[in-house]
Design a protein around this motif. Sequence first.
Motif, PDB file in Angstrom:
ATOM      1  N   ARG A  62       0.826  -1.217   0.000  1.00 31.70           N
ATOM      2  CA  ARG A  62       0.000   0.000   0.000  1.00 31.70           C
ATOM      3  C   ARG A  62       0.858   1.264   0.000  1.00 31.70           C
ATOM      4  O   ARG A  62       0.472   2.286  -0.582  1.00 31.70           O
ATOM      5  N   THR A  63       2.039   1.192   0.629  1.00 33.66           N
ATOM      6  CA  THR A  63       2.905   2.371   0.672  1.00 33.66           C
ATOM      7  C   THR A  63       3.463   2.677  -0.719  1.00 33.66           C
ATOM      8  O   THR A  63       3.462   3.834  -1.163  1.00 33.66           O
ATOM      9  N   GLU A  64       3.929   1.655  -1.415  1.00 33.49           N
ATOM     10  CA  GLU A  64       4.447   1.873  -2.769  1.00 33.49           C
ATOM     11  C   GLU A  64       3.350   2.373  -3.703  1.00 33.49           C
ATOM     12  O   GLU A  64       3.572   3.292  -4.504  1.00 33.49           O
ATOM     13  N   SER A  65       2.158   1.783  -3.608  1.00 38.70           N
ATOM     14  CA  SER A  65       1.052   2.230  -4.470  1.00 38.70           C
ATOM     15  C   SER A  65       0.725   3.699  -4.216  1.00 38.70           C
ATOM     16  O   SER A  65       0.471   4.455  -5.164  1.00 38.70           O
ATOM     17  N   ALA A  66       0.745   4.111  -2.950  1.00 36.53           N
ATOM     18  CA  ALA A  66       0.466   5.516  -2.627  1.00 36.53           C
ATOM     19  C   ALA A  66       1.564   6.430  -3.165  1.00 36.53           C
ATOM     20  O   ALA A  66       1.284   7.539  -3.653  1.00 36.53           O
ATOM     21  N   ILE A  67       2.819   5.991  -3.089  1.00 32.90           N
ATOM     22  CA  ILE A  67       3.926   6.783  -3.631  1.00 32.90           C
ATOM     23  C   ILE A  67       3.718   7.007  -5.133  1.00 32.90           C
ATOM     24  O   ILE A  67       3.893   8.121  -5.645  1.00 32.90           O
ATOM     25  N   ILE A  68       3.352   5.951  -5.853  1.00 29.24           N
ATOM     26  CA  ILE A  68       3.127   6.090  -7.302  1.00 29.24           C
ATOM     27  C   ILE A  68       1.983   7.039  -7.580  1.00 29.24           C
ATOM     28  O   ILE A  68       2.105   7.963  -8.409  1.00 29.24           O
ATOM     29  N   VAL A  72       2.703  10.577  -9.578  1.00 30.80           N
ATOM     30  CA  VAL A  72       2.650   9.956 -10.903  1.00 30.80           C
ATOM     31  C   VAL A  72       3.087  10.911 -12.015  1.00 30.80           C
ATOM     32  O   VAL A  72       3.752  10.496 -12.971  1.00 30.80           O
ATOM     33  N   GLN A  73       2.742  12.188 -11.919  1.00 33.71           N
ATOM     34  CA  GLN A  73       3.140  13.121 -12.979  1.00 33.71           C
ATOM     35  C   GLN A  73       4.649  13.344 -12.981  1.00 33.71           C
ATOM     36  O   GLN A  73       5.276  13.388 -14.050  1.00 33.71           O
ATOM     37  N   ALA A  74       5.240  13.475 -11.794  1.00 34.93           N
ATOM     38  CA  ALA A  74       6.696  13.643 -11.708  1.00 34.93           C
ATOM     39  C   ALA A  74       7.413  12.391 -12.202  1.00 34.93           C
ATOM     40  O   ALA A  74       8.448  12.478 -12.889  1.00 34.93           O
ATOM     41  N   ILE A  75       6.866  11.224 -11.869  1.00 35.86           N
ATOM     42  CA  ILE A  75       7.465   9.970 -12.340  1.00 35.86           C
ATOM     43  C   ILE A  75       7.411   9.902 -13.859  1.00 35.86           C
ATOM     44  O   ILE A  75       8.397   9.533 -14.524  1.00 35.86           O
ATOM     45  N   ALA A  76       6.269  10.269 -14.426  1.00 34.43           N
ATOM     46  CA  ALA A  76       6.116  10.224 -15.884  1.00 34.43           C
ATOM     47  C   ALA A  76       7.099  11.169 -16.568  1.00 34.43           C
ATOM     48  O   ALA A  76       7.690  10.825 -17.596  1.00 34.43           O
ATOM     49  N   ARG A  77       7.288  12.360 -15.996  1.00 37.81           N
ATOM     50  CA  ARG A  77       8.244  13.303 -16.592  1.00 37.81           C
ATOM     51  C   ARG A  77       9.660  12.747 -16.532  1.00 37.81           C
ATOM     52  O   ARG A  77      10.453  12.926 -17.460  1.00 37.81           O
ATOM     53  N   CYS A  78       9.976  12.042 -15.454  1.00 40.80           N
ATOM     54  CA  CYS A  78      11.318  11.502 -15.271  1.00 40.80           C
ATOM     55  C   CYS A  78      11.585  10.356 -16.248  1.00 40.80           C
ATOM     56  O   CYS A  78      12.648  10.295 -16.871  1.00 40.80           O
ATOM     57  N   ALA A 102      -0.682   8.449 -17.201  1.00 44.82           N
ATOM     58  CA  ALA A 102       0.223   9.600 -17.135  1.00 44.82           C
ATOM     59  C   ALA A 102       1.424   9.425 -18.046  1.00 44.82           C
ATOM     60  O   ALA A 102       1.903  10.385 -18.657  1.00 44.82           O
ATOM     61  N   LEU A 103       1.900   8.215 -18.161  1.00 44.39           N
ATOM     62  CA  LEU A 103       3.127   7.965 -18.909  1.00 44.39           C
ATOM     63  C   LEU A 103       2.898   7.868 -20.416  1.00 44.39           C
ATOM     64  O   LEU A 103       3.776   8.233 -21.211  1.00 44.39           O
TER      65      LEU A 103
END
Length: 321
Positions: A62-68, A72-78, A102-103
């Motif tokens: 649940r912690t990893e899912s919440a982080i994503i 999510v937008q910052a991850i997609a940009r990265c 998002a990606l």
Amino acid sequence: MSQLKPAFKFQDNHPPVSDFEQEVLAGLRATPKTLPPKFFYDEVGSGLFDAICRTPEYYPTRTESAIIRDNVQAIARCLGRGCLLVEPGSGNSAKVRDLLAALEPHSYMPMDISKAFLQKEARKLADEFPWLDVYAVCSDFTVSMDIPIHPEGVHRVAFFPGSSIGNFEPADAAAFMVNIRDMVGDDGGLLIGVDMKKDAGILNAAYNDASGVTAAFNLNLLTRINSELGADFDLDAFAHHAFYNEHLGRIEMHLKSLKAQTVHVAGQPVSFAEGETIHTENSYKYSREEFAELAARAGFRLDACWQDADGLFSLFYFAAE
């Protein structure tokens, strides 16, 4: 998003089938006794693991899912939109769903060793995301990271969530990431979930939930051996034993014999002393610095890291260098 009709393709690389009897007997004859954790996941075991992920003590899922979701937008940009997103050990592709919209990847490539399960789950995801090209590959990703498509001008990113990297011995984890580095190439990347070192009480509770689901998951391995190899393990004579080994930085899971006994497996006797254990799994925990150093040995540079507020879990993005 692609304007062309999306593709769904399936490739079977015919991964070798484990010799369950041979590997179980070899492990039980070893000193100390061990069993490969990959054998946890029969139909019952897979269901029990899903239940573990829903227990209040088991925070990683649940912690990893919440982080994503929260980043999510910052991850997609990265990662860069339009990438070829490869997920080794994709399972039911649960966490990637939070990334896809998002990606907007060029295509998504789930990889798993279970052919029927992979076909079902990949087809389900393709139906949920009708704009997405899905290329499913049945393969043992720990042996081969060969992928069937290399679209020109499209960079490749591997997604390896769930802190599964912790189940590898550190040297094996580095070797595995070398294989990922070779697969993604010079302009590729790796998005990976890692469980952090933390208070031992939190870790011990996560692997010893009060409802006993993790214990049932561990003991189900003996039930499977009884069923498939004609063994006579008495489950009441063994107990789940999990603890954080602070010196080695890992959770260890064992099955402890509660008495001196002899068990027969595939017609072969296996003796246990009272208190002797079968070591069934490790789950290594890392500091940020330790894991960045491990990834650097595999040819990756740390570009970004997202954590929950309590620092329980991290999602790293590494760029190939």
